[in-house]
Design a protein around this motif. Structure first.
Motif: not given
Length: 176
Positions: A27-47
């Motif tokens: 997949i080239d582009v992934i769009l996510l809704q309702e992530t529930w990530l808070t401000s400042g949360a680290k979110f990474r996926i390789a590549r």
């Protein structure tokens, strides 16, 4: 280009599935809704480069992941899509062509229902190639919805008829 749009309802709990999709589906582009990530949360996926909006109050957060091999920039001057509609947008460049990608989330709030207003965003497609994705909480037969029509679905169907050059790409499949 392959795009995945997913109303994920909590990215942390579904991280193994998301990583598996990234590895197996190319997949080239992934769009996510309702992530529930808070401000400042680290979110990474390789590549992938990650762009996020945080969960604040009843806003559930958005994320866009774009392969690091694709030139990308976050769009800060967003086109509004209505009240209670949260938006995250990125501009990617493929073959020297800029493409704007909008991810939207319409929350359901009985006190302040989110009124969908897509005319300005649909008009933008005449100026710049644009891909519009999201969870609009909209139902209409044109949208391959199994539920009864509702005003937001009627709005999308009407806007699709009014704006030349705007097409619906919807397989009508639901995944949980």
């Amino acid at each position: 280009m392959r795009i995945l749009n997913w109303s994920i309802d909590g990215v942390r709990a579904k991280m193994p599935s998301l990583i598996a999709v990234c590895k197996t589906e190319d997949i080239d582009v992934i769009l996510l809704q309702e992530t529930w990530l808070t401000s400042g949360a680290k979110f990474r996926i390789a590549r992938y480069n990650a762009y996020t909006t945080p969960r604040i109050g009843t806003d559930k957060g958005l994320a866009a992941l774009v392969k690091t091999s694709i030139p990308t920039a976050r769009i800060h001057n967003l086109i509004a899509c209505g009240n209670n509609i949260k938006t995250l947008a990125v501009r990617i460049t493929l073959l020297n062509q800029n493409i704007d990608i909008y991810s939207n989330y319409r929350k359901i709030n009985r006190e302040e229902p989110g009124e969908l207003q897509l005319a300005q965003l649909f008009a933008h497609t005449a100026v710049s190639p644009t891909i519009i994705c999201g969870d609009f909480k909209a139902h209409h037969p044109l949208l391959s919805s199994p539920s009864a029509r509702i005003p937001s679905g009627e709005h999308i169907a009407f806007a699709l008829e009014e704006f030349e050059g705007v097409s619906l790409l919807n397989k009508g499949t639901l995944h949980t």
